[in-house]
Write a protein that holds these residues in place. Structure first.
Motif, PDB file in Angstrom:
ATOM      1  N   ALA A   1       0.829  -1.205   0.000  1.00 44.07           N
ATOM      2  CA  ALA A   1       0.000   0.000   0.000  1.00 44.07           C
ATOM      3  C   ALA A   1       0.865   1.257   0.000  1.00 44.07           C
ATOM      4  O   ALA A   1       0.583   2.222  -0.721  1.00 44.07           O
ATOM      5  CB  ALA A   1      -0.950  -0.007   1.191  1.00 44.07           C
ATOM      6  N   LEU A   2       1.944   1.252   0.797  1.00 46.12           N
ATOM      7  CA  LEU A   2       2.866   2.398   0.803  1.00 46.12           C
ATOM      8  C   LEU A   2       3.547   2.561  -0.555  1.00 46.12           C
ATOM      9  O   LEU A   2       3.682   3.675  -1.064  1.00 46.12           O
ATOM     10  CB  LEU A   2       3.932   2.217   1.884  1.00 46.12           C
ATOM     11  CG  LEU A   2       3.672   2.864   3.216  1.00 46.12           C
ATOM     12  CD1 LEU A   2       4.751   2.469   4.228  1.00 46.12           C
ATOM     13  CD2 LEU A   2       3.563   4.357   3.130  1.00 46.12           C
ATOM     14  N   GLN A   3       3.962   1.447  -1.136  1.00 43.44           N
ATOM     15  CA  GLN A   3       4.601   1.490  -2.444  1.00 43.44           C
ATOM     16  C   GLN A   3       3.644   2.054  -3.491  1.00 43.44           C
ATOM     17  O   GLN A   3       4.028   2.903  -4.302  1.00 43.44           O
ATOM     18  CB  GLN A   3       5.054   0.093  -2.861  1.00 43.44           C
ATOM     19  CG  GLN A   3       5.660   0.029  -4.244  1.00 43.44           C
ATOM     20  CD  GLN A   3       6.020  -1.384  -4.651  1.00 43.44           C
ATOM     21  OE1 GLN A   3       6.118  -2.284  -3.839  1.00 43.44           O
ATOM     22  NE2 GLN A   3       6.215  -1.584  -5.925  1.00 43.44           N
ATOM     23  N   ALA A   4       2.407   1.614  -3.472  1.00 43.94           N
ATOM     24  CA  ALA A   4       1.417   2.108  -4.429  1.00 43.94           C
ATOM     25  C   ALA A   4       1.194   3.611  -4.251  1.00 43.94           C
ATOM     26  O   ALA A   4       1.113   4.352  -5.238  1.00 43.94           O
ATOM     27  CB  ALA A   4       0.101   1.348  -4.272  1.00 43.94           C
ATOM     28  N   LEU A   5       1.125   4.066  -3.002  1.00 43.83           N
ATOM     29  CA  LEU A   5       0.942   5.494  -2.749  1.00 43.83           C
ATOM     30  C   LEU A   5       2.124   6.301  -3.284  1.00 43.83           C
ATOM     31  O   LEU A   5       1.937   7.292  -3.994  1.00 43.83           O
ATOM     32  CB  LEU A   5       0.769   5.769  -1.251  1.00 43.83           C
ATOM     33  CG  LEU A   5       0.764   7.257  -0.877  1.00 43.83           C
ATOM     34  CD1 LEU A   5      -0.459   7.960  -1.458  1.00 43.83           C
ATOM     35  CD2 LEU A   5       0.857   7.440   0.619  1.00 43.83           C
ATOM     36  N   VAL A   6       3.324   5.877  -2.950  1.00 47.72           N
ATOM     37  CA  VAL A   6       4.513   6.618  -3.391  1.00 47.72           C
ATOM     38  C   VAL A   6       4.585   6.645  -4.913  1.00 47.72           C
ATOM     39  O   VAL A   6       4.853   7.692  -5.513  1.00 47.72           O
ATOM     40  CB  VAL A   6       5.795   6.029  -2.767  1.00 47.72           C
ATOM     41  CG1 VAL A   6       7.034   6.597  -3.433  1.00 47.72           C
ATOM     42  CG2 VAL A   6       5.824   6.290  -1.273  1.00 47.72           C
ATOM     43  N   CYS A   7       4.327   5.514  -5.556  1.00 45.36           N
ATOM     44  CA  CYS A   7       4.353   5.481  -7.021  1.00 45.36           C
ATOM     45  C   CYS A   7       3.314   6.426  -7.612  1.00 45.36           C
ATOM     46  O   CYS A   7       3.588   7.124  -8.589  1.00 45.36           O
ATOM     47  CB  CYS A   7       4.140   4.063  -7.529  1.00 45.36           C
ATOM     48  SG  CYS A   7       5.557   2.986  -7.242  1.00 45.36           S
ATOM     49  N   GLN A   8       2.138   6.468  -7.011  1.00 42.79           N
ATOM     50  CA  GLN A   8       1.096   7.392  -7.465  1.00 42.79           C
ATOM     51  C   GLN A   8       1.546   8.839  -7.286  1.00 42.79           C
ATOM     52  O   GLN A   8       1.389   9.664  -8.190  1.00 42.79           O
ATOM     53  CB  GLN A   8      -0.184   7.148  -6.676  1.00 42.79           C
ATOM     54  CG  GLN A   8      -1.287   8.136  -6.955  1.00 42.79           C
ATOM     55  CD  GLN A   8      -2.407   8.034  -5.935  1.00 42.79           C
ATOM     56  OE1 GLN A   8      -2.564   7.050  -5.241  1.00 42.79           O
ATOM     57  NE2 GLN A   8      -3.182   9.092  -5.839  1.00 42.79           N
ATOM     58  N   LEU A   9       2.144   9.153  -6.140  1.00 38.61           N
ATOM     59  CA  LEU A   9       2.556  10.531  -5.862  1.00 38.61           C
ATOM     60  C   LEU A   9       3.675  11.017  -6.765  1.00 38.61           C
ATOM     61  O   LEU A   9       3.759  12.202  -7.077  1.00 38.61           O
ATOM     62  CB  LEU A   9       2.962  10.683  -4.392  1.00 38.61           C
ATOM     63  CG  LEU A   9       1.834  10.487  -3.371  1.00 38.61           C
ATOM     64  CD1 LEU A   9       2.395  10.545  -1.956  1.00 38.61           C
ATOM     65  CD2 LEU A   9       0.723  11.498  -3.568  1.00 38.61           C
ATOM     66  N   ILE A  10       4.568  10.113  -7.163  1.00 41.34           N
ATOM     67  CA  ILE A  10       5.655  10.528  -8.055  1.00 41.34           C
ATOM     68  C   ILE A  10       5.332  10.239  -9.522  1.00 41.34           C
ATOM     69  O   ILE A  10       6.172  10.419 -10.391  1.00 41.34           O
ATOM     70  CB  ILE A  10       7.018   9.917  -7.660  1.00 41.34           C
ATOM     71  CG1 ILE A  10       6.999   8.396  -7.757  1.00 41.34           C
ATOM     72  CG2 ILE A  10       7.445  10.383  -6.298  1.00 41.34           C
ATOM     73  CD1 ILE A  10       8.350   7.746  -7.525  1.00 41.34           C
ATOM     74  N   ASP A  11       4.100   9.783  -9.762  1.00 33.67           N
ATOM     75  CA  ASP A  11       3.612   9.559 -11.119  1.00 33.67           C
ATOM     76  C   ASP A  11       4.414   8.497 -11.864  1.00 33.67           C
ATOM     77  O   ASP A  11       4.860   8.701 -12.993  1.00 33.67           O
ATOM     78  CB  ASP A  11       3.583  10.876 -11.901  1.00 33.67           C
ATOM     79  CG  ASP A  11       2.650  10.812 -13.101  1.00 33.67           C
ATOM     80  OD1 ASP A  11       1.703  10.006 -13.075  1.00 33.67           O
ATOM     81  OD2 ASP A  11       2.879  11.562 -14.076  1.00 33.67           O
ATOM     82  N   VAL A  12       4.597   7.362 -11.203  1.00 36.34           N
ATOM     83  CA  VAL A  12       5.270   6.211 -11.792  1.00 36.34           C
ATOM     84  C   VAL A  12       4.300   5.039 -11.716  1.00 36.34           C
ATOM     85  O   VAL A  12       3.631   4.858 -10.692  1.00 36.34           O
ATOM     86  CB  VAL A  12       6.562   5.875 -11.009  1.00 36.34           C
ATOM     87  CG1 VAL A  12       7.176   4.583 -11.493  1.00 36.34           C
ATOM     88  CG2 VAL A  12       7.557   7.010 -11.120  1.00 36.34           C
ATOM     89  N   ALA A  13       4.219   4.254 -12.771  1.00 44.22           N
ATOM     90  CA  ALA A  13       3.285   3.133 -12.794  1.00 44.22           C
ATOM     91  C   ALA A  13       4.021   1.827 -13.092  1.00 44.22           C
ATOM     92  O   ALA A  13       3.959   1.302 -14.198  1.00 44.22           O
ATOM     93  CB  ALA A  13       2.192   3.377 -13.822  1.00 44.22           C
ATOM     94  N   PRO A  14       4.733   1.281 -12.101  1.00 40.37           N
ATOM     95  CA  PRO A  14       5.440   0.026 -12.349  1.00 40.37           C
ATOM     96  C   PRO A  14       4.475  -1.160 -12.387  1.00 40.37           C
ATOM     97  O   PRO A  14       3.387  -1.110 -11.817  1.00 40.37           O
ATOM     98  CB  PRO A  14       6.377  -0.089 -11.143  1.00 40.37           C
ATOM     99  CG  PRO A  14       5.626   0.597 -10.055  1.00 40.37           C
ATOM    100  CD  PRO A  14       4.894   1.731 -10.727  1.00 40.37           C
ATOM    101  N   VAL A  15       4.879  -2.206 -13.079  1.00 39.06           N
ATOM    102  CA  VAL A  15       4.125  -3.448 -13.057  1.00 39.06           C
ATOM    103  C   VAL A  15       4.724  -4.283 -11.931  1.00 39.06           C
ATOM    104  O   VAL A  15       5.896  -4.665 -11.986  1.00 39.06           O
ATOM    105  CB  VAL A  15       4.231  -4.198 -14.397  1.00 39.06           C
ATOM    106  CG1 VAL A  15       3.515  -5.534 -14.327  1.00 39.06           C
ATOM    107  CG2 VAL A  15       3.684  -3.337 -15.522  1.00 39.06           C
TER     108      VAL A  15
END
Length: 168
Positions: free
Chosen positions: A86-100
């Motif tokens: 959940a933290l990883q998903a939030l950080v990726c969303q905030l920095i606008d990165v969409a990893p698989v």
């Protein structure tokens, strides 16, 4: 033990500060990552939140992101993997990165056809990455502190975090 799965390092006025999420020791000694439970021992959520707010409240983007991170320290999480994802998903969303990102079903010692970053950062080893400095709140007193949690980059650099990450 000695893994970043349940810890991160932030900058504090006194220098580096490790924030460690306590875990329930598995009965069998070893357990799958998905089965590691978070202990509610020691009021860690309150301590971590206080450490984050006191360390970063003067950073340029703390007020911008504080409400995104607060729920992680208000909710009682059962499993460490769920908290981390959940933290990883939030950080990726905030920095606008969409990893698989996919959970594995078994340990793979030598993954094929993929980049393996598991040993790139380790708490017992010196980082092998050369990290470029960025603005940090306590840099005047302590100099640039490399290898901190991504929240340090996010609270200090805000939307420019992704640009710093992309410039190797």
């Amino acid at each position: 033990k000695q893994t970043y799965r349940n810890r991160c390092t932030i900058a504090s006025p006194q220098g580096r500060l490790d924030l460690i999420v306590p875990i329930v020791k598995p009965e069998a000694g070893k357990a799958l990552m998905r089965d590691i439970r978070i202990s509610d021992h020691g009021n860690w959520r309150h301590l971590h939140w206080n450490a984050l707010t006191s360390a970063y409240r003067r950073s340029p983007f703390f007020d911008y992101y504080v409400d995104d991170f607060a729920p992680f320290y208000e909710r009682k999480w059962e499993f460490l993997a769920d908290f981390n994802e959940a933290l990883q998903a939030l950080v990726c969303q905030l920095i606008d990165v969409a990893p698989v990102v996919e959970r594995t079903t078994q340990f793979v010692a030598q993954p094929q056809a993929t980049d393996d970053f598991r040993t790139l950062i380790h708490p017992r080893l010196q980082p092998t990455l050369e990290l470029r400095p960025y603005y940090q709140v306590f840099a005047q007193q302590q100099g640039f502190l490399p290898g901190l949690s991504i929240v340090d980059l996010l609270f200090n650099m805000g939307p420019e975090s992704v640009l710093w990450l992309l410039k190797r």
